[in-house]
Design a protein around this motif. Sequence first.
Motif, PDB file in Angstrom:
ATOM      1  N   ASN A   1       0.836  -1.211   0.000  1.00  0.00           N
ATOM      2  CA  ASN A   1       0.000   0.000   0.000  1.00  0.00           C
ATOM      3  C   ASN A   1       0.859   1.244   0.000  1.00  0.00           C
ATOM      4  OD1 ASN A   1      -2.497  -1.449   0.308  1.00  0.00           O
ATOM      5  ND2 ASN A   1      -1.826  -1.829   2.402  1.00  0.00           N
TER       6      ASN A   1
ATOM      7  N   VAL B   1       2.611   6.452   2.195  1.00  0.00           N
ATOM      8  CA  VAL B   1       3.211   7.779   2.033  1.00  0.00           C
ATOM      9  C   VAL B   1       2.308   8.849   2.630  1.00  0.00           C
ATOM     10  CG1 VAL B   1       3.893   9.529   0.361  1.00  0.00           C
ATOM     11  CG2 VAL B   1       4.612   7.170   0.048  1.00  0.00           C
ATOM     12  N   ASN B   2       1.002   8.691   2.394  1.00  0.00           N
ATOM     13  CA  ASN B   2       0.046   9.652   2.941  1.00  0.00           C
ATOM     14  C   ASN B   2       0.093   9.685   4.461  1.00  0.00           C
ATOM     15  OD1 ASN B   2      -1.091  10.993   0.845  1.00  0.00           O
ATOM     16  ND2 ASN B   2      -2.583   9.380   0.408  1.00  0.00           N
ATOM     17  N   SER B   3       0.074   8.483   5.051  1.00  0.00           N
ATOM     18  CA  SER B   3       0.040   8.442   6.512  1.00  0.00           C
ATOM     19  C   SER B   3       1.316   8.997   7.100  1.00  0.00           C
ATOM     20  CB  SER B   3      -0.120   7.010   7.024  1.00  0.00           C
ATOM     21  OG  SER B   3      -0.884   6.263   6.166  1.00  0.00           O
TER      22      SER B   3
ATOM     23  N   THR C   1      -0.780  14.370  15.329  1.00  0.00           N
ATOM     24  CA  THR C   1       0.250  13.618  14.590  1.00  0.00           C
ATOM     25  C   THR C   1       1.598  14.339  14.592  1.00  0.00           C
ATOM     26  OG1 THR C   1      -0.548  14.690  12.581  1.00  0.00           O
ATOM     27  CG2 THR C   1      -1.342  12.466  13.024  1.00  0.00           C
TER      28      THR C   1
ATOM     29  N   LYS D   1       3.167  11.245   5.831  1.00  0.00           N
ATOM     30  CA  LYS D   1       3.191  12.696   5.647  1.00  0.00           C
ATOM     31  C   LYS D   1       2.489  13.402   6.793  1.00  0.00           C
ATOM     32  CE  LYS D   1       4.098  13.664   0.857  1.00  0.00           C
ATOM     33  NZ  LYS D   1       3.556  13.323  -0.460  1.00  0.00           N
ATOM     34  N   LYS D   2       1.501  12.722   7.364  1.00  0.00           N
ATOM     35  CA  LYS D   2       0.792  13.304   8.500  1.00  0.00           C
ATOM     36  C   LYS D   2       1.722  13.499   9.687  1.00  0.00           C
ATOM     37  CE  LYS D   2      -3.636  11.256   7.291  1.00  0.00           C
ATOM     38  NZ  LYS D   2      -4.421  10.026   7.544  1.00  0.00           N
TER      39      LYS D   2
ATOM     40  N   ASN E   1      -5.890   5.978  13.524  1.00  0.00           N
ATOM     41  CA  ASN E   1      -6.899   6.799  12.850  1.00  0.00           C
ATOM     42  C   ASN E   1      -7.546   7.847  13.744  1.00  0.00           C
ATOM     43  OD1 ASN E   1      -6.611   5.718  10.305  1.00  0.00           O
ATOM     44  ND2 ASN E   1      -7.979   3.999  10.770  1.00  0.00           N
TER      45      ASN E   1
ATOM     46  N   ASP F   1       1.042   4.158  -1.687  1.00  0.00           N
ATOM     47  CA  ASP F   1       0.477   5.506  -1.654  1.00  0.00           C
ATOM     48  C   ASP F   1      -0.137   5.820  -0.301  1.00  0.00           C
ATOM     49  OD1 ASP F   1       1.299   5.859  -4.206  1.00  0.00           O
ATOM     50  OD2 ASP F   1      -0.609   5.248  -5.111  1.00  0.00           O
ATOM     51  N   GLU F   2      -0.858   4.832   0.209  1.00  0.00           N
ATOM     52  CA  GLU F   2      -1.486   4.994   1.512  1.00  0.00           C
ATOM     53  C   GLU F   2      -0.423   5.245   2.582  1.00  0.00           C
ATOM     54  OE1 GLU F   2      -4.146   2.066   4.143  1.00  0.00           O
ATOM     55  OE2 GLU F   2      -4.511   1.941   1.966  1.00  0.00           O
TER      56      GLU F   2
END
Length: 419
Positions: A10, A15-17, A318, A19-20, A100, A12-13
């Motif tokens: 995963n 990388v997104n997380s 975060t 980045k947070k 989350n 992309d997912e």
Amino acid sequence: MHNIKDIRKNFDEFVNSIKKRNQDLKLENILELDKKNRNLIQNKEILEKEKKDISKSKDKSLFEKSKKISTEIDLLNTQQNKIKTEIENILSSLPNLALNDVPVGKDEKSNVEVETKGEIRKFDFKPKSHYELGDSLKMLDFDVATKTSGTRFVFVKDKLAQLERALSNFMLDTHIKENGYEEISPPLIANEDSMYGTGQLPKFENDQFELKIDEKNDRKFLIPTAEVILTNIVKDKILNIKNLPLRYVASTSCFRKEAGSYGKDTKGMIRQHQFYKVELVSIVENNKCADELERMTKCASAILDKLKLPYRKVLLSTGDMGFSAEKTYDLEVWLPSENKFREISSCSSCGTFQARRMKTRYKNSSNDTEFVGTLNGSGLAIGRSLIAILENYQNADGSINIPEVLIPYMNNLNIIKSK
RNA sequence: GGAGAGAUGGCUGAGCGGUUGAAAGCACCGGUCUUGAAAACCGGCAAAGGGGCAACUCUUUCCUGGGUUCGAAUCCCAGUCUCUCCGCCA
């Protein structure tokens, strides 16, 4: 430490997380490195199989060939090792991902207050700061500490020294008797491996006091928190599920360089190079982290309740969480002189992040090996507790009342006055 | 600091240069028996990584790093750690 397989799956997912967590990352090439690595593994395995078959056959005519294969394997090995270290360097510097329910934000401004407890006292005089109080009592001496040791040290003396001890014992007793923690009196020095295991290394080397010992390889560090040493108790272990959860408590000195905090909290003993802290650590089945975090935070806040100190519980965003944490609650105590809440405890769940670094696993109910969950929290920071008591329990004449629960620990003394 | 001994699977503990990933015991899981449990008996049970949708399969790993060999847990060298004895010391 993250699992490269999960990242691969995963990307992309992931990388997104990440980045947070406010990481400026160079993750682009990790997939490529991973791909190369796996190719090399496959090539290597083919050769290894061939070599193995030859030696099994004991066919002398093939021995020369086997020799050649060995050199080929060596070559692939050096290539692969290089790539493997590159991958590991990237992985070991990535922070844990937030759960989350953690608020997303850049810094502490995005933290969410969960609850406020206790009554903020109304003073009919101007409350003094802890260092003014300590100074007039002649029981906090920053000057002599500067002379013997440098800045960010303090001498705690006389009845305040006793109070410091009392706090430590009171907290330990509470966690042992009421919360089921096992008391540990651990080493205050950790090796490089342990520092890596809990996430202080490699990224935060600058914050650590490293010791000069006459040894060649093994580096040693003063622990910045007992978390390091308590959590690493289970390093390299496969635990029996029956023994979980493990709950440890220790009251230790902690040592921090506080690099990068120049000019911050320079007055008083809020931020010191050395301070006492009672630390809680839990090792749990990895699906029980969330529950354990709530429990642990309660264990910590119960101390503040008993001390009758006003505080609030904050869920960190975060951007404000520590490197290894997936979710963190801070407890902040009220300081009248500053007219605000200041951190006195931080309770974090690290999920399996530290366990992967430490290789700490357990067999689950279907006999599969899984990484444990680890949690740590202060219960509480002693130095800051001392400050909070000084400021919240002060009288107009500069004397300090002793919180009720501590009186038995103070040989029944109920007020500290200057001599 | 001086002298020895050792490091093997979750634990204890065998091990010959060549089906040893590794005997045996304990622990654990499944089954038989039992009203239930225990005992007894039968069977299973290392980890990491690669390939495959999967069944499955391959590779690596007997403290770490080098070396000898077609082949190393087993032989050689270096290092780390642990233990025992002596000395010194809180």
